[in-house]
Design an enzyme around this catalytic site. Structure first.
Site, short mmCIF file in Angstrom:
data_model
loop_
_atom_site.label_atom_id
_atom_site.label_comp_id
_atom_site.label_asym_id
_atom_site.label_seq_id
_atom_site.Cartn_x
_atom_site.Cartn_y
_atom_site.Cartn_z
N LYS A 209 -8.46 -2.85 -11.38
CA LYS A 209 -7.04 -2.73 -11.07
C LYS A 209 -6.33 -4.07 -11.22
CE LYS A 209 -7.86 -0.84 -7.10
NZ LYS A 209 -7.70 -0.28 -5.74
N ASP A 227 -3.76 2.36 -8.35
CA ASP A 227 -3.71 1.99 -6.93
C ASP A 227 -3.57 3.26 -6.10
OD1 ASP A 227 -1.05 2.77 -7.17
OD2 ASP A 227 -0.28 1.04 -6.08
#
Length: 341
Positions: A209, A227
């Site tokens: 991420k 997320d």
């Protein structure tokens, strides 16, 4: 290294536990009046349905009007997707239409972390784990003023860094991560942030991420940021049923051209933070309600839903202390500095 522009051209405003985009932990119905049979009719008449969808989505959030539901049935907005199965082609078309609509609602979408270099973005993204981007943006000015380069931060006294990072939470672990990644940058990459995924994920505190945030926004290399908001919304929209972030990334990535991935991430995350909340999604103020299979999970009354909007959509300050001009031109407001009333 060049920093990618953080926002597109000036747009218009069509309308907290916010987890930010770092490594983070994972995460009601108004009666309406058209009979349930109407939903089936709309699904059966594909061409008129598409026109209805475009017309509905083109309206402002406050003007979105849900269709009424029959007793015991889940509310579904007029022109919404069929209640039954959906072909792969139909899914791709619906997903891309949602992204296009969100692009119109959030033309100024950008990473909500303040940064002036790839190094600053990397550190800020690591710090954003399990806290808000706002708190990170309020903390990093003091950190970068004292330690402006990877070499400076690598040589820092951990106790001094901990004191600066205390407002971000988990400050001891985050101190170890940012000092560790700074040492790695100084020793292995000449003090520069690498522009390859395989190099970034080797740095302390950096996962996929964080790496995709840096690649997409500092190097212009497309990536999907999965997320907590992204996970929640793509499952609500039935883009995928996967729960593993890597599998979600692959499943959603297959629905869109690679060039769209970074902006798609911004659009979805911004929508999750402002309208499609985890506990009380503002369904009645949602511009993509006609395309959402989960319509009715939140407040469907337009006036009540408007009260649930956050940040610029609700008339409140955003998360960045130094937001892009396009955001300000669209009516957005800067966040206050740490300690401000």
């Amino acid at each position: 290294m060049p920093v990618r522009a953080q926002a597109k051209g000036a747009g218009r405003v069509v309308v907290r536990r916010d987890s930010a985009v770092g490594e983070q932990v994972p995460e009601e119905s108004h009666k309406t009046g058209k009979p349930a049979k109407k939903v089936v009719d709309v699904a059966e008449k594909a061409a008129p349905a598409e026109k209805a969808v475009k017309k509905a989505v083109g309206k402002t959030a406050s003007a979105t009007k849900p269709a009424k539901k029959a007793s015991g049935e889940k509310a579904t907005p007029a022109g919404g997707p069929p209640a039954g199965g959906e072909s792969r082609t139909a899914l791709v078309r619906r997903a891309r239409r949602i992204n296009r609509e969100l692009a119109e609602v959030y033309p100024y979408a950008h990473p909500e972390l303040d940064f002036e270099s790839p190094f600053q973005l990397l550190v800020a993204t690591v710090l954003s784990a399990q806290t808000t981007d706002l708190r990170v943006n309020q903390t990093t000015p003091a950190l970068f003023a004292r330690y402006p380069t990877p070499e400076d931060l690598a040589a820092a006294n951990p106790e001094e860094v901990e004191e600066i990072l205390r407002p971000c939470g988990f400050f001891r672990a985050k101190t170890r991560s940012v000092i560790g990644l700074s040492k790695a940058l100084a020793e292995d990459f000449g003090g520069e942030v690498p522009g390859r995924l395989e190099d970034l994920v080797k740095l302390p505190g950096v996962g996929r991420k964080t790496a995709f945030v840096v690649l997409g926004n500092a190097f212009g290399r497309p990536g999907i940021t999965v997320d907590t908001h992204f996970q929640r919304l793509v499952r609500r929209w039935k883009w995928t049923d996967e729960t593993d972030p890597d599998k979600i990334e692959a499943a959603v990535g297959a629905l869109f051209p690679k060039a769209d991935w970074t902006d798609l991430s911004h659009h979805v995350i911004w929508h999750g933070r402002r309208i499609c909340h985890a506990r009380k999604p503002a369904c009645g103020a949602c511009p993509v309600a006609p395309l959402c299979p989960a319509y009715g999970e939140g407040e469907t009354d337009p006036e009540k839903a408007k009260k649930l909007l956050k940040y610029e959509k609700g008339g409140f300050p955003g998360q960045r202390l130094k937001p892009p001009q396009a955001y300000l031109d669209a009516g957005g407001r800067p966040a206050p500095p740490l300690g401000a009333a």
